[in-house]
Design an enzyme around this catalytic site. Structure first.
Site, PDB file in Angstrom:
ATOM      1  N   HIS A   1       0.844  -1.191   0.000  1.00  0.00           N
ATOM      2  CA  HIS A   1       0.000   0.000   0.000  1.00  0.00           C
ATOM      3  C   HIS A   1       0.877   1.238   0.000  1.00  0.00           C
ATOM      4  O   HIS A   1       1.864   1.305   0.716  1.00  0.00           O
ATOM      5  CB  HIS A   1      -0.908   0.010   1.228  1.00  0.00           C
TER       6      HIS A   1
ATOM      7  N   ASP B   1     -14.168   2.518   6.068  1.00  0.00           N
ATOM      8  CA  ASP B   1     -13.084   3.251   5.393  1.00  0.00           C
ATOM      9  C   ASP B   1     -13.581   3.833   4.084  1.00  0.00           C
ATOM     10  O   ASP B   1     -13.250   4.964   3.735  1.00  0.00           O
ATOM     11  CB  ASP B   1     -11.860   2.361   5.137  1.00  0.00           C
TER      12      ASP B   1
ATOM     13  N   ARG C   1     -13.211  12.399   3.540  1.00  0.00           N
ATOM     14  CA  ARG C   1     -11.934  13.089   3.795  1.00  0.00           C
ATOM     15  C   ARG C   1     -11.413  13.751   2.530  1.00  0.00           C
ATOM     16  O   ARG C   1     -10.837  14.838   2.577  1.00  0.00           O
ATOM     17  CB  ARG C   1     -10.889  12.082   4.315  1.00  0.00           C
TER      18      ARG C   1
ATOM     19  N   SER D   1      -6.681   4.152   7.962  1.00  0.00           N
ATOM     20  CA  SER D   1      -7.286   3.870   6.657  1.00  0.00           C
ATOM     21  C   SER D   1      -6.490   2.776   5.923  1.00  0.00           C
ATOM     22  O   SER D   1      -7.045   1.795   5.417  1.00  0.00           O
ATOM     23  CB  SER D   1      -7.313   5.169   5.834  1.00  0.00           C
TER      24      SER D   1
ATOM     25  N   LYS E   1      -7.610  -1.616   5.834  1.00  0.00           N
ATOM     26  CA  LYS E   1      -7.842  -2.345   4.570  1.00  0.00           C
ATOM     27  C   LYS E   1      -6.956  -3.576   4.482  1.00  0.00           C
ATOM     28  O   LYS E   1      -7.378  -4.617   3.986  1.00  0.00           O
ATOM     29  CB  LYS E   1      -7.583  -1.421   3.372  1.00  0.00           C
TER      30      LYS E   1
HETATM   31  N1  URA Z   1      -4.206   5.583   1.304  1.00  0.00           N
HETATM   32  C1  URA Z   1      -5.273   5.162   2.009  1.00  0.00           C
HETATM   33  O1  URA Z   1      -5.772   4.064   1.804  1.00  0.00           O
HETATM   34  N2  URA Z   1      -5.773   5.972   2.939  1.00  0.00           N
HETATM   35  C2  URA Z   1      -5.274   7.190   3.209  1.00  0.00           C
HETATM   36  O2  URA Z   1      -5.773   7.861   4.082  1.00  0.00           O
HETATM   37  C3  URA Z   1      -4.158   7.639   2.469  1.00  0.00           C
HETATM   38  C4  URA Z   1      -3.636   6.805   1.509  1.00  0.00           C
END
Ligand code: URA
Length: 431
Positions: free
Chosen positions: A82, A161, A168, A183, A187
Site C-alpha cells: 500500500h 473506510d 476526507r 485507513s 484495509k
Molecule cells: N491511502 C489510504 O488508503 N488511505 C489514506 O488515508 C491515504 C492513503
C-alpha cells in the site's frame, strides 16, 4: 452514547475510549452517523490527533466494520502493498501483476483519488468495464483462480473506510497521521494480508511533507500491523516530483502497460522493481532482495507480468482490447506541448502543483461523487537534475476545455524551476 458527544470530546482534545471509537465507526458504516458528523469528527481528529492506542483501536474498528478475510485457505502467505498516496503513483498496476507472475498471489484493496493524489481504483476504471466492487466471495474465488485481485472496499470489506475516505477527500481532512494509518492498515487487515509492504511517500506531493512525519506514520503503521499479527515492512520514498511521467488516469494506465512491456520511465521502473522485490521476500518466494529483483525483471522481460495484468483486467470485466492496444484510450480534445522557457538544469517539478492541476483538469474530485474525466492529465517529460535547452518539450497537457488547459499550462509551467548550475537527481527511496 451519542455521536455528537464523541465529536465534542475529540474537539476538546479528549482521548476516546475503545467503545466510543467502535460506536462511531459502526455508525459511519451503517449510516447511523450521517456524513456531516463523520466529517466534523474527522476534522477534530486532524486538528487534535490521536494517541497510538486510539489509532490502533480506530484501525481495528474500521477493519471489523465489515468482514475480515482469512486468506490462510486461499494462499500460503498473503502479501499486500500500500502506498500512502502521491502524484503519478501507478506502482500497483505494475508491481501486483509482476509479483503474481513470480508465483506470489496478491489480493489488494485499493483506494480512489484523495485530494491532489491519484487513486488506483480511478486509474483501473479508465479501462472500460473494469469492476472494482467485488464481493468477498468473488475476491476469494479470483485470488484462488488467477492469483491476483485489485479492487476497492466493498459493503463487505472495511466499509467504514470507504465512507470516511470519500468524505476526507472533499473536507480537507486527509493529512492526518492517525486517519491515514488507520485507513491503510484497516484495509490490509480486512483483506487478510499476512504481510504488507508499505510505501510511505514523503515530499511536497505527499501527505507527509518531511521525513520526521513520514517516520512517525511508518512506525505507527508497522506497530499496528505487528499488534494485529502481521509482518510489515515500510519503505520511505520520494514524492517531491511526480513518479514516472504520466499523471492522470488513462495516461497512467498507459504508462503502466508500457512498463509491463519492458519500457516506461526509468525512475518508475526502478521504484516498481524495489517494491516488488520486498514483497517477494516477505512472501518467502526467495530469501534475498537481489534474487527477488532478478525474478521481477525476468517476469517483465518474458511477458508474464503483462500476461497477468491482462488476466486481471479480464477477470474483473475490463475491456482487454484497451490493454492490447492502448491507443484505444480516448484522447482528450485539447493537447498542448509546453516548451522550456529557458535553458538550465531542472531544479524542481513541484509534485503537489502537478497533482492539484490534474484534479482541476477533471482527473480528481472537488466534491464527493464527482464524475472523473479519465482522459485528462499531464505527461511530464523531465526529471529533477535533467539538463534542458530552451524550446525543448517540457510537458504535455491533455484537457477537455480551453480555459482549463490555459490554467493548467500556467500552473505546471510555474511548477518547473531551473538553475544555471548542475542539480543532483532526487533519490527514489530515503530508507
Ligand atoms: N491511502 C489510504 O488508503 N488511505 C489514506 O488515508 C491515504 C492513503
Amino acid at each position: 452514547m451519542r455521536a455528537v458527544d464523541i465529536i465534542i470530546k475529540k474537539r476538546d482534545k479528549g482521548e476516546l475510549t475503545r467503545e466510543e471509537i467502535r460506536f462511531f465507526v459502526n455508525g459511519i458504516a451503517t449510516g447511523r452517523v450521517p456524513d456531516y458528523q463523520a466529517a466534523a469528527w474527522a476534522m477534530a481528529v486532524l486538528l487534535n490527533g490521536m494517541t497510538p492506542r486510539e489509532t490502533t483501536d480506530l484501525t481495528l474498528a474500521i477493519a471489523h466494520s465489515g468482514e475480515v478475510l482469512d486468506m490462510s485457505d486461499v494462499v500460503k502467505i498473503a502479501v499486500d502493498k500500500h502506498s500512502t498516496g502521491g502524484v503519478g503513483d501507478k506502482t500497483s498496476l505494475v508491481v501486483l501483476p509482476a509479483v503474481a507472475a513470480c508465483g506470489l498471489p496478491v489480493g489488494k484493496m485499493s483506494g480512489r483519488g484523495l485530494g491532489f493524489s491519484g487513486g488506483t481504483l480511478d486509474k483501473m476504471e479508465a479501462i472500460p468495464g473494469y469492476r472494482v466492487d467485488l464481493t468477498t466471495e468473488e475476491f476469494e474465488k479470483q485470488l484462488k483462480k488467477i492469483g491476483l485481485v485489485l479492487c476497492g472496499q466493498s459493503k463487505d470489506l472495511a466499509p467504514a473506510d470507504g465512507k470516511l475516505y470519500a468524505l476526507r477527500d472533499v473536507t480537507g481532512t486527509v493529512q492526518s497521521i492517525p486517519l491515514i494509518a488507520s485507513s491503510v492498515m484497516s484495509k490490509k487487515i480486512a483483506g487478510g494480508a499476512h504481510a504488507v509492504v508499505l510505501d510511505v511517500k514523503v515530499g511536497n506531493g505527499a501527505f507527509m511533507q518531511n521525513l520526521k512525519d513520514a517516520h512517525e506514520l511508518a512506525d505507527l503503521m508497522v506497530k499496528i500491523g505487528e499488534l494485529a499479527g502481521r509482518k510489515v515492512v515500510a519503505l520511505i520514498s520520494d514524492m517531491n516530483q511526480p513518479l514516472g511521467c504520466a499523471v492522470g488516469n488513462s495516461l497512467e494506465v498507459r504508462e503502466a502497460i508500457e512498463t509491463l512491456q519492458g519500457g516506461g520511465p526509468a525512475d518508475f521502473r526502478e521504484h516498481c522493481l524495489h517494491v516488488a522485490a520486498h514483497m517477494l521476500v516477505l512472501g518467502e518466494v526467495t530469501d534475498s532482495l537481489a534474487k527477488a529483483r532478478k525474478l521481477v525483471e525476468k517476469s517483465i522481460a518474458k511477458g508474464s507480468a503483462l500476461a497477468k495484468f491482462r488476466q486481471l483486467v479480464k477477470a474483473q470485466g475490463g475491456d482487454l482490447s484497451y490493454v492490447v492496444n492502448p491507443n484505444k484510450f480516448p484522447r482528450a480534445p485539447f493537447v498542448e506541448v509546453v516548451k522550456a522557457p529557458r535553458s538550465g538544469y531542472l531544479e524542481r517539478v513541484h509534485a503537489r502543483s502537478v497533482g492539484e492541476a490534474s484534479v482541476a483538469l477533471g482527473a480528481g474530485r472537488a466534491k464527493k461523487g464527482d464524475p472523473l474525466d479519465h482522459s485528462v492529465g499531464f505527461v511530464i517529460h523531465h526529471k529533477v537534475g535533467d539538463k534542458i535547452k530552451e524550446g525543448q518539450a517540457l510537458f504535455t497537457v491533455y484537457a477537455n476545455d480551453k480555459k482549463k488547459l490555459a490554467a493548467a499550462v500556467k500552473t505546471v509551467l510555474a511548477a518547473h524551476e531551473f538553475d544555471d548550475f548542475p542539480v543532483p537527481p532526487l533519490p527514489l527511496f530515503y530508507e
